[in-house]
Structure formats: structure tokens, C-alpha cells
Write a protein that holds these residues in place. Structure first.
Motif, mmCIF file in Angstrom:
data_model
loop_
_atom_site.group_PDB
_atom_site.id
_atom_site.type_symbol
_atom_site.label_atom_id
_atom_site.label_comp_id
_atom_site.label_asym_id
_atom_site.label_seq_id
_atom_site.Cartn_x
_atom_site.Cartn_y
_atom_site.Cartn_z
ATOM 1 N N TYR A 164 -9.149 6.966 -1.474
ATOM 2 C CA TYR A 164 -9.758 6.524 -2.728
ATOM 3 C C TYR A 164 -9.773 7.661 -3.749
ATOM 4 C CZ TYR A 164 -13.499 5.058 -5.921
ATOM 5 O OH TYR A 164 -14.247 4.750 -7.033
ATOM 6 N N THR B 69 -7.886 -0.780 -6.103
ATOM 7 C CA THR B 69 -9.313 -0.866 -5.779
ATOM 8 C C THR B 69 -9.873 -2.271 -5.911
ATOM 9 O OG1 THR B 69 -9.997 -0.272 -8.035
ATOM 10 C CG2 THR B 69 -9.712 1.526 -6.458
ATOM 11 N N TYR C 164 -8.158 -3.036 -1.637
ATOM 12 C CA TYR C 164 -8.843 -1.912 -0.999
ATOM 13 C C TYR C 164 -9.653 -2.339 0.221
ATOM 14 C CZ TYR C 164 -11.813 2.216 -0.478
ATOM 15 O OH TYR C 164 -12.481 3.311 0.020
ATOM 16 N N ARG D 153 0.826 -1.206 0.000
ATOM 17 C CA ARG D 153 0.000 0.000 0.000
ATOM 18 C C ARG D 153 0.864 1.263 0.000
ATOM 19 N NH1 ARG D 153 -3.724 2.571 4.730
ATOM 20 N NH2 ARG D 153 -4.721 4.106 3.384
#
Length: 222
Positions: free
Chosen positions: A139, A155, A159, A88
């Protein structure tokens, strides 16, 4: 269907979205075995529909299958957290750098407005919880990268697993104000079109968030 389109089209969509929310929010605890029979009764659908929903949950890393065990909700672990947040940090850092270069002026204005709305929520609050989708700060920046390959990786793949850690072990206490301040600095760098600084600040922010969650995770399992 987009992972953020919360309008179910079919009974399979409805079951998938419902199970996903239950897992992310901890209503179905980590490590729980998923029974097709029990879930089909609960949701009023066939076992085939439940099986499809479970397969979709596996593709978004919320469910894992093990031989002779079946499908289980993933456990929140220190190793899983560290590996997830390493990915991430790198990907969202890249997204912040690209967002500084590619977000339109209107998108930057919307991001600033979003942060302003969060200020009212955070002021005097003991927690900082963000809903999924467009109201989620991270986001918005991922979409602002305008890089479809990167958007898909963030995503579609990780996510909701990230959200699972954030929702169940996320920001509370002193971390609330510091996390919000870090968000402000990231937005300022993006507004200034300083991609290098935006990436540095985003990576540092995610590292600090990882450290905060890791402390809570160790306390919960210690």
C-alpha cells in the motif's frame, strides 16, 4: 470515505467496515450467502443499512450477486486468483516504477523504516502478516506512485480482494523469508531510484506470491 479510514462515521460505515473485515479474514467463509435479516440483527441496524453495506462490498469485489440466489461472498478460486494477480502484477509493477521516480526522500526513509520493523516480526516467525493501510508494504508503494488514477484502481477496486487471498492463503513457512528478501530488494531499487529494476522485482515478487497461494489453494480444494 477512504478504504483505509477505519474510523466509522455512520452506522452504514460501521457495518461495511465490520462485514469487510469478517469477509477478508474468513469469519464469513467464501461462498456464504448474506442474509439481510440475519446481518441486521447481528449488527443492530436496519435492513436498509445492511443492503447499503452489501452494495459497497460488491463495489470492492468481495461480494457478488446472482439471479435467484442473492448476494454471496466471492469464492477463492484458481481462475479468480490468476486473473486478479495478472492485473495486480501489471499495476503494482507500474506503481513501483513510478514510486522510484516520485517518492520523496522522506517517504523512502519511511519505507525503509517500515521494512526494518517487519524484520523483527519475520525473524524466527512462521508467518508474515501485514495489517491494512499504512503499515502494509504494498500500500505504501502504491501511494508512493503519486498517480491518483493508479491509486484509485488499486485501492478502491481490488485491494481488499487481494487481502482476502493473502490473509486466508498467504505467506507462511519458507515463503516468509523469501518474500521478505524480495521486499528488501524492491526497496533498495526504489531507494536507488531505479524504476526499471523496481518494476521488474515487484512483478516477479507478485508472480511468486501468486504461485505460493495457488499451491495452497489447490491443496485446500484438491
Amino acid at each position: 470515505m477512504s478504504p483505509f479510514d477505519e474510523t466509522p462515521v455512520t452506522s452504514s460505515d460501521k457495518t461495511f467496515i465490520g462485514l469487510r473485515a469478517d469477509i477478508v479474514e474468513g469469519h464469513i467463509p467464501p461462498g456464504s450467502k448474506l442474509s439481510e435479516t440475519e446481518l441486521s440483527t447481528k449488527w443492530g441496524v436496519s435492513r436498509a443499512v445492511v443492503r447499503e453495506a452489501i452494495n459497497r462490498l460488491e463495489t470492492v469485489s468481495l461480494v457478488e450477486r446472482k439471479p435467484n440466489v442473492g448476494a454471496k461472498v466471492v469464492r477463492l478460486s484458481q481462475q479468480g486468483l490468476v486473473q486478479l494477480y495478472q492485473v495486480r502484477e501489471a499495476l503494482e509493477g507500474m506503481a513501483a516504477r513510478l514510486a522510484a521516480a516520485h517518492m520523496s526522500d522522506e517517504e523512502v526513509e519511511d519505507l525503509n523504516a517500515l521494512l526494518a520493523s517487519h524484520f523483527e516480526e519475520v525473524r524466527g516467525s512462521a508467518s508474515y502478516y501485514q495489517e491494512a493501510g499504512d503499515v502494509d508494504f504494498h500500500y505504501r508503494i502504491v501511494l508512493g506512485s503519486h498517480n491518483q488514477a493508479l491509486i484509485s484502481m488499486l485501492t478502491n477496486n481490488i485491494y481488499h480482494l487481494v487481502r482476502m487471498y493473502r490473509v486466508q492463503l498467504g505467506m507462511a513457512g519458507p515463503r516468509v523469508s523469501t518474500a521478505f528478501s524480495e521486499h528488501q530488494q524492491i526497496v533498495q531499487a526504489i531507494s536507488n531510484r531505479d524504476g526499471e529494476l523496481a518494476e521488474l522485482l515487484m512483478r516477479r515478487h507478485i508472480l511468486y506470491s501468486k504461485n505460493n497461494i495457488e499451491t495452497k489453494l489447490n491443496t485446500a480444494t484438491g
